[in-house]
Enzyme design. Structure first.
Site, short mmCIF file in Angstrom:
data_model
loop_
_atom_site.label_atom_id
_atom_site.label_comp_id
_atom_site.label_asym_id
_atom_site.label_seq_id
_atom_site.Cartn_x
_atom_site.Cartn_y
_atom_site.Cartn_z
N ALA A 151 35.36 33.65 40.70
CA ALA A 151 35.12 33.94 42.19
C ALA A 151 34.29 33.78 43.60
O ALA A 151 34.48 33.87 44.30
CB ALA A 151 34.12 35.55 41.50
N PRO A 153 33.33 31.45 46.46
CA PRO A 153 32.30 31.83 46.71
C PRO A 153 32.06 33.39 46.46
O PRO A 153 31.60 34.08 47.48
CB PRO A 153 32.69 32.01 48.36
CG PRO A 153 33.69 30.63 48.58
CD PRO A 153 34.63 30.75 46.94
N ASP A 234 41.99 33.38 39.58
CA ASP A 234 41.76 32.21 40.83
C ASP A 234 41.29 30.94 40.24
O ASP A 234 40.63 30.62 40.97
CB ASP A 234 41.57 33.20 42.15
CG ASP A 234 41.87 32.07 43.31
OD1 ASP A 234 43.09 31.84 43.89
OD2 ASP A 234 40.84 31.51 44.12
N CYS A 287 45.85 27.31 45.10
CA CYS A 287 46.28 26.92 46.45
C CYS A 287 47.18 25.23 46.40
O CYS A 287 46.77 24.44 47.29
CB CYS A 287 45.46 26.61 47.37
SG CYS A 287 44.22 25.55 46.95
#
EC number: 2.1.1.203
Length: 725
Positions: A151, A153, A234, A287
């Site tokens: 998680a 920042p 993520d 990303c």
């Protein structure tokens, strides 16, 4: 070094630039290195990068030059306005200015100050556009239980919190967010981000995401495994989609990064899928543009799930977004440029670096059934963004290794009941170690039932007094700072009745959700969590390392015993607390708001007659200052404001943090100049000592007023480990 230790090291060491855009100024998933951070000498060229992606054909034919040109341009600054409804709807904004220009340009100094101030007060988040996509595709509802696995920042976490609070009339949504990060120091950055939204529904924990513990909750008197309705995965990645922002990626890019991260990414995704509820949705994102980190992870996860997971078609969920479908064929390249199209071609000497899960499935039928084209790849030149990859998975049934697990129960209370935990599996499909002892859980079909063990019974006895401490070091090696315990206020605690009486709290006030961070001495600050997070805390203190949870609602006055109540209201939690308060509420006008926010201790005579008439008969102490919009006056501020204040002998003082004051003043058309900010004009922090008195000739009179003012609470260092945040 064990598998789990290697995974933890990889997560901590990887720069994870995918979230550099996530943080506010000064924070991000990697440093601000790059064209804006001191590397102007780096040439934006990498022949191996170009060769690799041209060979993989992830960019449409004829668009390669535009793709490379976009990568060499600075990334535009974007921001998101905090809103408790869906995005976009004009709540996300894109500029044509880079962050460097915003920070350095004298002409934009006031705008930059505005961005910093509003970010600090939680009204905006400075976040890259593509980073906003994963939370949107989770389709969060206020009742959802959410796990954010990697998680820090925290900008995606704040999006999730906002979605939980879609209905502002409900102070305690049924859902919650458990935000995890492996890096202890980054967890405090995550806390800072989440605190800006003042939600009682967020808990920050510190674990290796690939083996995050399975938690339990109490449901009608029985223990059940906590499965999440939504999981955000993520993962740490090589970050070649962030070249526009992190210019050092141009110099450091190599395929080795992806090869080293693939196994960790797959383990994290597998663990997330295990903890997802049936019918729930998990978003996997990076990303990185590399199929080894993207489609290869998804394909391997789908294959091992044996139909338990499927890719969702989300092509219509974000209209206007331009994206490329996931690829179905790719090859693996070593750092020295050697290509392999099939696992069978990989020499044995390369087997530690290249794994079979990195290749596409061989069976064409199985490959078609996976629908990898439902993955989304965002290319930088299509909408002037960073590069990104997203896949949305839906869980149709329990993972296959959960289904096959027998339910094992002892025949007497003396017999320890055992179970085989559903193991997180590594990239090779082998079970990996889990954090929780195998004797603690008993699972049936779908791994959804919990049976008490003697150890659990003992732990429950210890938790009857509401103390939830950090897990003992024997069960888990703790890194970083030691956390203070979370202590729920007992029902018979004499501390609460004076508070209840002083503020005339509504009978529906959930007093059992109040907690503090100390077991000894005076309780200086009181926090609140939702009942669902209380359930999680009380049943899992031995399994998880909690960094922070709850919002501050009351602070002790050092001289509080002189008044009817020893605790004053805290601005951080006032919007959660206000619906339950029935006393000591003063309705104020817009002019009163301006006076209270721009003067340190305005006397009653400086306020409206209506305000004075309400305040004059109140005893000294903490008050609620409420501004209600006047619909008959369209020129007036048309949104309600609730402030914490103090009714002194002959004046009223507000306890509102600096940036929140600036925000309210801006809403009323006032702007405090930079010079006045430096002078500290009426910018008292909620947690700092009393500032210098204003030079208006009333110094002596105000000093006499000090006897009627509470002593300020010592300031809290946001990075100090033992301080309640």
């Amino acid at each position: 070094m064990g598998r789990r230790a290697r995974g933890r090291r990889l997560q901590q060491q990887q720069p994870r630039p995918e979230g550099a855009e996530d943080g506010a100024e000064g924070g991000g998933k990697r440093s601000d290195a790059g064209w804006e951070g001191g590397y102007p000498e780096i040439v934006k060229e990498n022949k191996l990068f170009e060769h690799y992606y041209q060979e993989l054909k992830i960019v449409p034919e004829g668009e390669w030059d535009q793709f490379m040109q976009a990568l060499r341009e600075p990334l535009p600054a974007t921001l998101r306005i905090t809103g408790y409804k869906r995005y976009p709807e004009e709540l996300a904004w894109h500029t044509n200015l880079s962050r460097k220009i915003l920070r350095k340009s004298p002409q934009l100094e006031r705008f930059h100050q505005f961005l910093v101030s509003e970010t600090e007060s939680g009204n905006i988040s400075r976040q890259e556009a593509v980073s906003m996509i994963p939370p949107l595709l989770l389709n969060v509802q206020p009742h959802h239980k959410i796990l954010d696995m990697c998680a820090a920042p925290g900008s995606k976490t704040t999006q999730l919190i906002e979605m939980l609070h879609a209905d502002m009339s409900v102070p305690f949504p049924e859902g919650f967010v458990i935000a995890n990060d492996v890096d202890n120091k980054r967890c405090y950055l995550l806390v800072h981000q989440a605190k800006r939204l003042s939600s009682p529904c967020i808990m920050v924990v510190n674990h290796d995401a690939s083996s995050i513990p399975r938690l339990t909750i109490d449901v009608d008197g029985r223990k059940e495994v906590l499965f999440y309705d939504r999981v955000l995965c993520d993962v740490p990645c090589s970050g070649d989609g962030t070249m526009r922002k992190n210019i050092d990626v141009w110099k450091k890019w190599t395929t080795l990064n992806s090869l080293q991260l693939h196994g960790l990414q797959l383990r994290i995704a597998t663990r997330g899928a295990e903890q997802l509820a049936e019918g729930g949705r998990m978003v996997y994102s990076t990303c990185s543009l590399n199929p080894i980190e993207d489609e290869a992870v998804i394909a391997s996860l789908l294959e091992k799930s044996e139909g338990a997971l499927e890719l969702a078609d989300v092509s219509a969920e974000l209209p206007g977004l331009k994206w490329m479908p996931g690829v179905t064929q790719w090859k693996v390249m070593t750092r020295d440029g050697q290509w392999f199209a099939d696992w069978a071609d990989v020499p044995h000497s390369r087997h530690t670096q290249i794994r079979p899960t990195m290749f596409p499935p061989k069976d064409p039928e199985k490959l078609r059934a996976m629908h990898l084209e439902r993955c989304l790849r965002i290319l930088p030149h299509h909408q002037n963004t960073g590069g990104f990859f997203v896949a949305v998975l839906v869980k149709k049934s329990s993972m296959p290794w959960n289904k096959r697990q027998p339910k094992v129960q002892g025949k007497s209370s003396e017999t320890r009941e055992a179970t085989q935990l559903s193991p997180a599996t590594c990239a090779e499909g082998k079970p990996m170690d889990t954090m929780e002892p195998e004797s603690q859980l008993t699972t049936g079909t779908g791994d959804s039932e919990i049976t008490q063990t003697p150890d659990n019974l003992e732990n429950n006895e210890n938790k009857k007094d509401g103390v939830c401490g950090p897990p003992p070091s024997k069960k888990m090696k703790l890194f970083g700072f030691k956390e203070d315990p979370f202590v729920f206020i007992p029902e018979d605690d004499p501390l609460f009745p004076p508070i209840e009486k002083f503020y005339a709290l509504d009978p529906s006030f959930p007093r059992m959700n109040l907690l503090t961070r100390t077991t000894e001495g005076k309780k200086r600050q009181l926090y609140m969590v939702s009942k669902e997070l209380r359930n999680v805390l009380l049943n899992n203190s031995e399994r998880m390392k909690v960094i922070n949870t709850g919002i501050k609602v009351w602070c002790r006055n050092n001289s509080g015993e002189e008044f009817d109540c020893a605790f004053r209201l805290a601005q951080e939690g006032i919007y959660t607390l206000y619906p339950f308060i029935n006393s000591r509420i003063i309705t104020i006008s817009m002019e009163d708001v301006k006076t209270l926010l721009t003067q340190e201790n305005p006397f009653f005579r400086k306020l409206s007659n209506e305000t004075y008439s309400q305040a004059k008969d109140l005893a000294k102490g903490s008050v609620v200052l409420k501004y209600e919009p006047d619909s008959a006056n369209p020129d007036a501020l048309q949104c309600p404001i609730v402030l914490c204040g103090w009714r002194g002998k002959a004046s009223i003082r507000t306890f509102v943090p600096k940036n929140e004051r600036l925000h309210y003043l801006r809403m009323m058309g006032l702007e405090v100049s930079g010079e006045k900010k430096k002078e500290g004009l009426a910018l008292t922090s909620d947690s700092t000592a009393t500032p210098e008195l204003p030079e208006d000739g009333l110094g002596e009179e105000l000093r006499a007023e000090e006897a009627g003012l509470p002593e300020a609470t010592p300031g809290c260092n946001p990075t100090a480990p033992d301080t309640p945040r």
